[in-house]
Design an enzyme around this catalytic site. Structure first.
Site, PDB file in Angstrom:
ATOM      1  N   HIS A  18      -5.382  -3.116  -2.901  1.00 57.86           N
ATOM      2  CA  HIS A  18      -5.053  -2.183  -3.989  1.00 57.86           C
ATOM      3  C   HIS A  18      -4.991  -2.840  -5.361  1.00 57.86           C
ATOM      4  O   HIS A  18      -4.694  -2.185  -6.351  1.00 57.86           O
ATOM      5  CB  HIS A  18      -3.733  -1.464  -3.687  1.00 57.86           C
ATOM      6  CG  HIS A  18      -3.803  -0.662  -2.427  1.00 57.86           C
ATOM      7  ND1 HIS A  18      -4.302   0.619  -2.394  1.00 57.86           N
ATOM      8  CD2 HIS A  18      -3.492  -0.983  -1.152  1.00 57.86           C
ATOM      9  CE1 HIS A  18      -4.268   1.058  -1.144  1.00 57.86           C
ATOM     10  NE2 HIS A  18      -3.785   0.102  -0.371  1.00 57.86           N
ATOM     11  N   SER A  57       0.788  -1.229   0.000  1.00 58.53           N
ATOM     12  CA  SER A  57       0.000   0.000   0.000  1.00 58.53           C
ATOM     13  C   SER A  57       0.824   1.284   0.000  1.00 58.53           C
ATOM     14  O   SER A  57       0.347   2.312  -0.462  1.00 58.53           O
ATOM     15  CB  SER A  57      -0.976   0.007   1.175  1.00 58.53           C
ATOM     16  OG  SER A  57      -0.306  -0.223   2.391  1.00 58.53           O
ATOM     17  N   LYS A  97     -11.840   1.183  -1.995  1.00 58.78           N
ATOM     18  CA  LYS A  97     -10.782   1.769  -2.831  1.00 58.78           C
ATOM     19  C   LYS A  97     -11.268   1.781  -4.279  1.00 58.78           C
ATOM     20  O   LYS A  97     -12.168   2.530  -4.597  1.00 58.78           O
ATOM     21  CB  LYS A  97      -9.480   1.028  -2.571  1.00 58.78           C
ATOM     22  CG  LYS A  97      -8.980   1.429  -1.181  1.00 58.78           C
ATOM     23  CD  LYS A  97      -7.872   0.616  -0.599  1.00 58.78           C
ATOM     24  CE  LYS A  97      -7.545   1.194   0.788  1.00 58.78           C
ATOM     25  NZ  LYS A  97      -6.930   0.247   1.689  1.00 58.78           N
TER      26      LYS A  97
HETATM   27  C1  PLP Z   1      -6.853   0.171   3.160  1.00 54.84           C
HETATM   28  C2  PLP Z   1      -6.275  -1.144   3.515  1.00 54.84           C
HETATM   29  C3  PLP Z   1      -6.850  -1.960   4.498  1.00 54.84           C
HETATM   30  C4  PLP Z   1      -7.980  -1.479   5.364  1.00 54.84           C
HETATM   31  O1  PLP Z   1      -9.157  -1.418   4.675  1.00 54.84           O
HETATM   32  P1  PLP Z   1     -10.306  -0.414   5.181  1.00 54.84           P
HETATM   33  O2  PLP Z   1     -11.517  -0.840   4.463  1.00 54.84           O
HETATM   34  O3  PLP Z   1      -9.849   0.949   4.840  1.00 54.84           O
HETATM   35  O4  PLP Z   1     -10.398  -0.616   6.679  1.00 54.84           O
HETATM   36  C5  PLP Z   1      -6.337  -3.210   4.686  1.00 54.84           C
HETATM   37  N1  PLP Z   1      -5.261  -3.644   3.980  1.00 54.84           N
HETATM   38  C6  PLP Z   1      -4.656  -2.872   3.059  1.00 54.84           C
HETATM   39  C7  PLP Z   1      -3.473  -3.399   2.323  1.00 54.84           C
HETATM   40  C8  PLP Z   1      -5.145  -1.594   2.803  1.00 54.84           C
HETATM   41  O5  PLP Z   1      -4.529  -0.811   1.922  1.00 54.84           O
END
Ligand code: PLP
Length: 386
Positions: free
Chosen positions: A205, A177, A237
């Protein structure tokens, strides 16, 4: 409270103080933040779906029919038909037996750990894994071994020397990330098989962005449920909705339903979010051009950066970080960009290793060529003058 004030002051002095900006518009590329119009290069709305008319319409329609709140946990009476439809659709889309929705990715990762791990288990984690994966293993009280980022030789040595355990799980981000590079899932799945471990991939992602149909890094690498038994991805996302899901075998999912504490003891997310997610899944199919446009934008950003002598980290994903190093300097450049109409977040420790503070540039299918060029030209000018 005096103690807290002192600690906050120390944090500020170290350049680690975090500050929230307030969005006054819809999420997207052209945003208004703290009253100022800026072009955003820091969100995770990679396909421009967060404010898409079809997601708005699906959510609005569901709210009109079913109201807002789910009213209870999934195991009491908060599990709506829309949640169920969405889970079936996600299972089919990812080629898994079953899928389960969660209110957030953080909760999904804690749930996996809470249901699968205890102190007789061992977890192997990439050092750059997302915080929710690190916290999950802690919550599960498992023994945790961390290997250097993408150093699968070190992982193999650790697996070779590992003591007996009831279960072994290798846990990795799919697309990292804060770096934007990817894990070598083909080799990881071979190691998992060789050492009788399960492989767990967090595709937050990659889901929506990678793979022929946008089903993520696992689609792109062609790995099935046997090779990657535990798949987790988020819906807030690229999908532009909110929440997350875990997909895998019937036994895995039923174990989560029965035993995952963050699942059992939490109110179900609003059914309207499941409706929005279903609309986003339709759009992955009907507007495949969004993925193509995003990948075109990634290519032109990298080409222009290289012309300007800006060395972005090696990444083929929508996450294109530029390492600055010093915390204060990264924040300064981010602030200067903001003044010039570009919003790029400065990411500092502990989110990234000390000395690697960076500008985390992210791209969307909705960015135009001019916007991408504008950002890089402005950034190159700022870097020259500091
Ligand atoms: C954003 C993210 C999360 C958390 O997800 P949310 O829905 O924002 O709580 C978990 N793992 C990774 C790799 C992320 O980028």
């Amino acid at each position: 409270m005096k103690q807290l004030e002192t600690e906050l002051a120390e944090r500020r002095a170290a350049g680690l103080y975090r500050r929230r900006r307030t969005l006054d518009s819809a999420q997207g590329v052209e945003t208004v933040i703290d009253g100022q119009p800026v072009i955003s290069f820091c969100g995770n709305d990679y396909l421009g779906l967060a404010a898409h008319p079809k997601l708005r319409a699906a959510a609005t329609h569901a709210i009109e029919q079913y109201g807002v709140g789910s009213g209870a946990s999934h195991l009491v009476n908060g599990h709506h038909r829309l949640h169920d439809d969405c889970e079936r659709r996600l299972a089919a889309f990812t080629g898994r037996e079953r899928a389960l929705l969660f209110g957030s990715g953080y909760a999904a990762n804690l749930s996996i750990a809470s249901a699968l791990l205890d102190r007789h288990d061992q977890v192997f984690e990439d050092r750059l894994n997302h915080a929710s994966l690190i916290d999950g293993a802690r919550l599960g009280r498992a023994r945790v071994t961390r290997y250097r980022h993408n150093d699968l030789q070190q992982l193999q040595d650790q697996l070779e020397r590992a003591a007996e355990a009831r279960r072994r799980i290798i846990v990795t981000d799919g697309v990292f990330s804060m770096d934007g590079d990817v894990a070598d899932l083909a080799v990881l799945s071979e190691l998992a098989e060789q050492y009788a471990a399960w492989l767990q991939v967090d595709d937050a992602h990659g889901f929506g962005v990678l793979g022929e149909r946008g089903a993520g890094l696992l689609e792109a690498t062609g790995l099935d449920q046997r090779q990657v038994p535990i798949l987790m991805a988020t819906l807030g996302k690229a999908l532009g909705s909110a929440g997350a899901f875990v997909a895998g075998s019937e036994a895995l999912i039923e174990t989560l339903v029965q035993q995952a504490r963050p699942y059992v003891y939490s109110t179900a997310s609003p059914p309207a979010l499941a409706a929005a997610t279903l609309a986003a899944l339709d759009l992955l199919e009907s507007e495949a051009w969004r993925r193509q446009k995003l990948h075109d934008n990634i290519a032109s950003l990298r080409a222009r950066a290289s012309e300007l002598g800006l060395s972005l980290m090696p990444s083929a994903s929508a996450i294109q970080p530029l390492v600055i190093g010093d915390n204060q300097k990264a924040v300064q450049i981010s602030d200067d960009l903001f003044e010039r109409g570009y919003h790029v977040a400065a990411i500092r420790p502990p989110t990234v290793p000390a000395g690697s503070a960076r500008l985390r540039i992210t791209l969307s299918a909705d960015h135009s060529d001019d916007q991408v060029r504008g950002l890089l030209d402005t950034l190159a000018g700022l870097l020259e003058s500091t």
